[in-house]
Design a protein around this motif. Structure first.
Motif, short mmCIF file in Angstrom:
data_model
loop_
_atom_site.label_atom_id
_atom_site.label_comp_id
_atom_site.label_asym_id
_atom_site.label_seq_id
_atom_site.Cartn_x
_atom_site.Cartn_y
_atom_site.Cartn_z
N TYR A 177 0.82 -1.21 0.00
CA TYR A 177 0.00 0.00 0.00
C TYR A 177 0.85 1.27 0.00
CZ TYR A 177 -3.82 -3.18 1.24
OH TYR A 177 -4.75 -4.20 1.24
N PRO A 228 1.82 3.63 -4.01
CA PRO A 228 1.35 4.88 -4.61
C PRO A 228 2.14 6.10 -4.14
CG PRO A 228 -0.52 3.55 -3.91
CD PRO A 228 0.71 2.89 -3.36
N PHE A 273 -3.81 9.39 -10.45
CA PHE A 273 -4.09 7.97 -10.28
C PHE A 273 -5.54 7.65 -10.61
CE2 PHE A 273 -0.29 8.36 -7.72
CZ PHE A 273 0.36 7.14 -7.89
N ALA A 291 -8.38 5.78 -9.11
CA ALA A 291 -8.67 5.32 -7.75
C ALA A 291 -10.10 4.79 -7.66
CB ALA A 291 -8.48 6.47 -6.76
N LYS A 292 -10.31 3.84 -6.75
CA LYS A 292 -11.64 3.28 -6.57
C LYS A 292 -12.64 4.36 -6.18
CE LYS A 292 -9.84 -1.25 -5.17
NZ LYS A 292 -9.74 -2.25 -4.08
N LEU A 307 -13.58 5.83 -2.58
CA LEU A 307 -12.65 6.72 -1.88
C LEU A 307 -13.09 8.18 -1.99
CD1 LEU A 307 -9.19 5.20 -2.93
CD2 LEU A 307 -10.34 4.98 -0.72
N LEU A 322 -9.11 14.41 -3.15
CA LEU A 322 -8.77 13.63 -4.34
C LEU A 322 -9.33 14.27 -5.60
CD1 LEU A 322 -9.41 10.01 -3.00
CD2 LEU A 322 -7.19 10.99 -3.60
N GLN A 348 -7.65 13.42 -9.38
CA GLN A 348 -7.54 11.97 -9.37
C GLN A 348 -8.81 11.41 -10.01
OE1 GLN A 348 -4.35 10.84 -8.21
NE2 GLN A 348 -4.27 13.05 -8.42
N PRO A 351 -11.89 8.82 -10.42
CA PRO A 351 -12.65 7.75 -9.80
C PRO A 351 -13.01 6.65 -10.79
CG PRO A 351 -14.07 9.64 -10.21
CD PRO A 351 -12.67 10.06 -10.58
#
Length: 237
Positions: free
Chosen positions: A49, A52, A68, A70-71, A74, A84, A89, A91
């Protein structure tokens, strides 16, 4: 020239970099392989983890604001989710009508000359010896669909800072983290062809073979002849 780093990234770096500098020794190379004149996809292996953070640190210190995938959940976290989103970033929604939103958002970033940071495996490797495993085809799809280079960035050592699956870092003594960027992966034979599963699988396998070869050099070891396949071997943890 790479896009100017936004103020939000500089603020985030001011919070995170001191901890990374205090807990790691950087063995970095290959920065000359990062394109300065166009958007690109940076791909890396994924062991812990902490990856990143070390991945982003490398890109940031070479003048790139990393974006990034990202899920999506988040982004629903209070404060963190807004942070984020403010940093552009992306999703990622699994299935449903929003699934393509990540691709479209990534395309806009690439078109304006930004970098997209991707872990093609999609999760921490399940290989018992921490080698890259069979990857998903999303990075190859984006690279071929939008005609951008894929830059392989192999890293090793972050798992000593934060062991695999652990959430408790080992900050001292300082851990050496090696990060190396290679030349863009040669995907020319796949460009202009229909993006069917055969093309995407072959392009993805070439990307991961390049990463694995770079990691062999860093580790001074030989990877398994075939990458770990969660569909065949089981998902592990």
């Amino acid at each position: 020239m790479a896009p100017k780093t936004p103020a939000g990234f500089r603020a985030a770096a001011a919070l995170v970099k001191p901890a990374l500098l205090a807990s790691t020794r950087r063995n970095w190379s290959g920065g000359e392989n990062l394109p300065k004149d166009r958007g690109f996809i940076a791909v890396s292996n994924h062991v812990t983890y902490a990856d990143p953070f070390t991945f982003a640190h490398y890109l940031y210190d070479h003048g790139f604001a990393p974006h990034f995938l990202a899920k999506a959940p988040l982004f629903d976290i209070p404060v963190a989710g807004k942070f984020l989103a403010h940093l552009d970033q992306v999703p990622v929604h699994r299935g449903g009508s929003q699934a393509r939103d990540a691709v479209e958002a990534s395309a806009k970033l690439l078109e304006r000359g930004d970098s997209i940071a991707v872990f093609p495996e999609g999760t921490l490797t399940r290989d018992p010896d921490l080698w890259p495993m069979l990857a998903r085809t999303g990075a190859a799809r984006m690279a071929l669909a939008y005609d951008v280079p894929v830059v392989p960035i192999a890293q090793w050592g972050a798992h000593r800072l934060l062991p695999q699956y652990s959430k408790r870092p080992s900050l001292f003594p300082r851990k050496t983290v090696t990060v190396k960027a290679g030349p863009p992966v040669d995907l020319e034979e796949f460009r202009g062809r229909p993006l069917d599963i055969e093309v995407l699988r072959a392009a993805t396998d070439r990307i991961m073979a390049t990463l694995t070869s770079m990691l062999e050099e860093i580790r001074g070891e030989t990877a398994p002849a075939k990458p770990w396949d969660m569909r065949r071997e089981g998902g592990g943890r």
